[in-house]
Scaffold this motif. Structure first.
Motif, short mmCIF file in Angstrom:
data_model
loop_
_atom_site.label_atom_id
_atom_site.label_comp_id
_atom_site.label_asym_id
_atom_site.label_seq_id
_atom_site.Cartn_x
_atom_site.Cartn_y
_atom_site.Cartn_z
N GLY A 1 0.78 -1.24 0.00
CA GLY A 1 0.00 0.00 0.00
C GLY A 1 0.81 1.29 0.00
O GLY A 1 0.24 2.37 -0.08
N VAL A 2 2.13 1.19 0.11
CA VAL A 2 2.96 2.40 0.05
C VAL A 2 3.88 2.30 -1.17
O VAL A 2 4.12 1.21 -1.67
CB VAL A 2 3.79 2.59 1.34
N PRO A 3 4.39 3.45 -1.67
CA PRO A 3 5.29 3.38 -2.82
C PRO A 3 6.57 2.60 -2.50
O PRO A 3 7.08 2.68 -1.38
CB PRO A 3 5.61 4.84 -3.12
N LEU A 4 7.05 1.86 -3.49
CA LEU A 4 8.27 1.07 -3.29
C LEU A 4 9.47 1.93 -2.89
O LEU A 4 10.35 1.48 -2.16
CB LEU A 4 8.61 0.30 -4.57
N LYS A 5 9.48 3.17 -3.34
CA LYS A 5 10.61 4.05 -3.04
C LYS A 5 10.79 4.25 -1.52
O LYS A 5 11.90 4.51 -1.05
CB LYS A 5 10.44 5.40 -3.72
N THR A 6 9.68 4.12 -0.77
CA THR A 6 9.72 4.30 0.69
C THR A 6 10.81 3.45 1.33
O THR A 6 11.51 3.90 2.24
CB THR A 6 8.36 3.86 1.31
N PHE A 7 10.96 2.20 0.85
CA PHE A 7 11.89 1.26 1.50
C PHE A 7 13.34 1.70 1.26
O PHE A 7 14.18 1.56 2.14
CB PHE A 7 11.65 -0.17 1.00
N HIS B 1 17.91 -10.80 -10.73
CA HIS B 1 17.40 -9.43 -10.71
C HIS B 1 16.13 -9.41 -11.56
O HIS B 1 16.19 -9.63 -12.77
CB HIS B 1 18.41 -8.44 -11.32
N GLU B 2 14.99 -9.20 -10.93
CA GLU B 2 13.75 -9.03 -11.68
C GLU B 2 12.95 -7.92 -11.04
O GLU B 2 13.42 -7.25 -10.12
CB GLU B 2 12.99 -10.36 -11.80
N GLU B 3 11.75 -7.69 -11.57
CA GLU B 3 10.92 -6.63 -10.99
C GLU B 3 10.53 -7.03 -9.56
O GLU B 3 10.40 -8.21 -9.29
CB GLU B 3 9.65 -6.45 -11.84
N PRO B 4 10.31 -6.09 -8.65
CA PRO B 4 10.44 -4.65 -8.83
C PRO B 4 11.85 -4.15 -8.48
O PRO B 4 12.59 -4.85 -7.80
CB PRO B 4 9.44 -4.11 -7.80
N SER B 5 12.16 -2.95 -8.95
CA SER B 5 13.42 -2.31 -8.58
C SER B 5 13.13 -1.37 -7.42
O SER B 5 12.24 -0.52 -7.51
CB SER B 5 13.97 -1.53 -9.77
N ILE B 6 13.85 -1.56 -6.32
CA ILE B 6 13.57 -0.75 -5.12
C ILE B 6 14.54 0.42 -5.09
O ILE B 6 15.65 0.34 -4.54
CB ILE B 6 13.70 -1.60 -3.83
N HIS B 7 14.16 1.51 -5.76
CA HIS B 7 15.02 2.70 -5.77
C HIS B 7 14.19 3.92 -5.38
O HIS B 7 12.96 3.87 -5.34
CB HIS B 7 15.69 2.88 -7.15
N GLN B 8 14.89 5.02 -5.11
CA GLN B 8 14.23 6.16 -4.45
C GLN B 8 13.26 6.94 -5.33
O GLN B 8 12.58 7.85 -4.85
CB GLN B 8 15.27 7.09 -3.84
N ASN B 9 13.16 6.59 -6.62
CA ASN B 9 12.18 7.27 -7.47
C ASN B 9 11.05 6.36 -7.93
O ASN B 9 10.23 6.76 -8.74
CB ASN B 9 12.87 7.85 -8.72
N ASN B 10 11.01 5.12 -7.43
CA ASN B 10 9.98 4.19 -7.90
C ASN B 10 8.67 4.43 -7.17
O ASN B 10 8.50 4.08 -6.01
CB ASN B 10 10.44 2.74 -7.72
N GLU B 11 7.71 5.03 -7.91
CA GLU B 11 6.42 5.42 -7.33
C GLU B 11 5.42 4.26 -7.28
O GLU B 11 4.33 4.39 -6.73
CB GLU B 11 5.78 6.55 -8.17
N GLN B 12 5.79 3.14 -7.90
CA GLN B 12 4.89 1.97 -7.94
C GLN B 12 4.49 1.57 -6.51
O GLN B 12 5.32 1.61 -5.60
CB GLN B 12 5.69 0.83 -8.58
N ILE B 13 3.23 1.18 -6.35
CA ILE B 13 2.74 0.84 -5.00
C ILE B 13 3.04 -0.62 -4.68
O ILE B 13 2.79 -1.51 -5.49
CB ILE B 13 1.21 1.10 -4.91
N ALA B 14 3.59 -0.85 -3.50
CA ALA B 14 3.91 -2.21 -3.06
C ALA B 14 2.63 -2.99 -2.83
O ALA B 14 1.65 -2.45 -2.34
CB ALA B 14 4.72 -2.16 -1.77
N GLU B 15 2.66 -4.28 -3.21
CA GLU B 15 1.45 -5.11 -3.01
C GLU B 15 1.85 -6.49 -2.53
O GLU B 15 3.03 -6.88 -2.62
CB GLU B 15 0.62 -5.19 -4.30
N ALA B 16 0.88 -7.23 -2.05
CA ALA B 16 1.13 -8.58 -1.56
C ALA B 16 1.71 -9.43 -2.68
O ALA B 16 1.35 -9.27 -3.85
CB ALA B 16 -0.16 -9.19 -1.04
#
Length: 367
Positions: free
Chosen positions: A271-277, A307-322
């Motif tokens: 529920g939060v953007p991946l960039k958060t991590f 190395h596959e999706e998702p990429s956890i970087h500080q600009n990735n706005e994609q929302i994390a999901e189960a």
């Protein structure tokens, strides 16, 4: 009762029909495995899962020498061998007949050579990239996939536990690499998931350095980053040790990286953007004055590929999901001095909460 591969192909097919894509030609070995159960590197030879939506036929084209292996493991009924003297697309054309309109391909996997061959034998077709859909489909891991990932992680942690017992002052990085890769096989791995990284002393400042003849000395950093493949799934773990005794600076840097790793993990939820991590982990390192020494993303997806999706970087706005599985691996790398990286693998479970799949201890170990 259909197989998991059939269910995966069904999802792909509904995407194709919704988007009016006439056929799909999957050529990336990891995707062929994902959709068929056949895991193989064809090297320079042609291999493809081909689905014709018009006739609803599914074909698996494999190098002739792989036909028997494919028959043993795949649920595809039409497996067509291509021998070394045949022209691959001639065989495809003879098998599937006319294809008009659009063919789905993976943009990153289809070489210019294959693209030209496709157009030569199927003039008039247009290609469309289905890779984003497949990446998204593969990103959400099933219970079976999590079980396979855990097995690969258990093997590599056993290797690490036994491997560090072999560490001796005076042994080279290459010596230790050899010991570790022997243990991988001994504990049941199908092989390493990437070239094992063993770096000592100032070489530990190279995030992706190669083991060489540098010998272990007292007071060295010892950074070990490695993983195995087991039944088609990869593990990836990094731990950093100190040889003999640790200086105050080494202890301080280790402690900051450990807190960064934990901050990253604690931030993980659906529920939060991946960039958060990435940001949460990075902030710990920045706050302690070492921001300039952490210059890569905090993590990457892990599964059939390292190395596959998702990429956890500080600009990735994609929302994390189960269903997502990825690494959290902050580090501090000081040129000419050395570095520390601590890498774990995490999973977002169906409740949207984080589960840490790696369990190797993280407190500083002096070997």
């Amino acid at each position: 009762m259909g197989t998991i591969y059939e269910a995966r192909r069904a999802m792909l097919k509904s995407y194709l029909s919704e988007n009016n894509i006439t056929a799909v030609m999957i050529t990336a070995p990891a995707n062929v495995f994902y959709f068929t159960g056949f895991n193989s590197d064809p090297h320079e030879r042609f291999m493809s899962l081909f689905i014709d939506m018009h006739t609803n036929n599914t074909y698996l084209f494999v190098p002739a020498l792989d036909k028997d292996a494919a028959l043993l493991v795949s649920d595809i009924t039409t497996i067509i061998p291509i021998s070394d003297e045949q022209i691959p697309f001639e065989v495809v054309r003879e098998s599937v007949g006319e294809i008009s309109k659009t063919v789905g391909i993976e943009a990153k996997a289809l070489s210019y050579y294959l693209y030209n061959s496709l157009l030569e034998f199927f003039p008039g077709v247009q290609v469309v990239d289905v890779q984003p859909f497949i990446n998204k489909q593969r990103m959400k891991k099933s219970k079976e996939e999590i079980a396979k990932l855990i097995t690969a992680i258990e093997i590599i942690e056993k290797v690490l536990e036994e491997g560090i017992k072999k560490v001796k002052i005076g042994m080279s990085e290459s010596d230790l690499t050899g010991e570790l890769e022997f243990l991988m096989r001994k504990f049941g791995a199908d092989g390493p998931s990437f070239s094992t990284i063993v770096l000592t002393g100032e070489k530990a400042a190279l995030p992706h350095g190669s083991p060489g003849e540098r010998k272990l000395q007292k007071g060295d950093y010892l950074l070990i980053d490695f993983g195995v493949i087991k039944d088609g799934y990869c593990s990836d773990i990094t731990r950093t040790f100190i040889i003999g005794e640790a200086s105050e600076q080494q202890k301080e840097i280790y402690d900051i990286v450990l807190r960064s790793n934990e901050a990253g993990i604690n931030a993980v939820q659906a529920g939060v953007p991946l960039k958060t991590f990435d940001i949460e982990a990075r902030n710990v390192i920045i706050a302690n004055g070492y921001g300039e020494y952490f210059n890569n993303r905090v993590g990457h997806g892990l599964g059939i590929e390292l190395h596959e999706e998702p990429s956890i970087h500080q600009n990735n706005e994609q929302i994390a999901e189960a269903g997502l599985v990825f690494t959290i691996e902050p580090g501090i790398y000081i040129p000419e001095v050395g570095g520390v990286r601590i890498e774990d693998t995490v999973y977002i479970n169906e409740d949207g909460k984080v589960e840490v799949l790696s369990s190797f201890p993280k407190q500083l170990q002096i070997l």
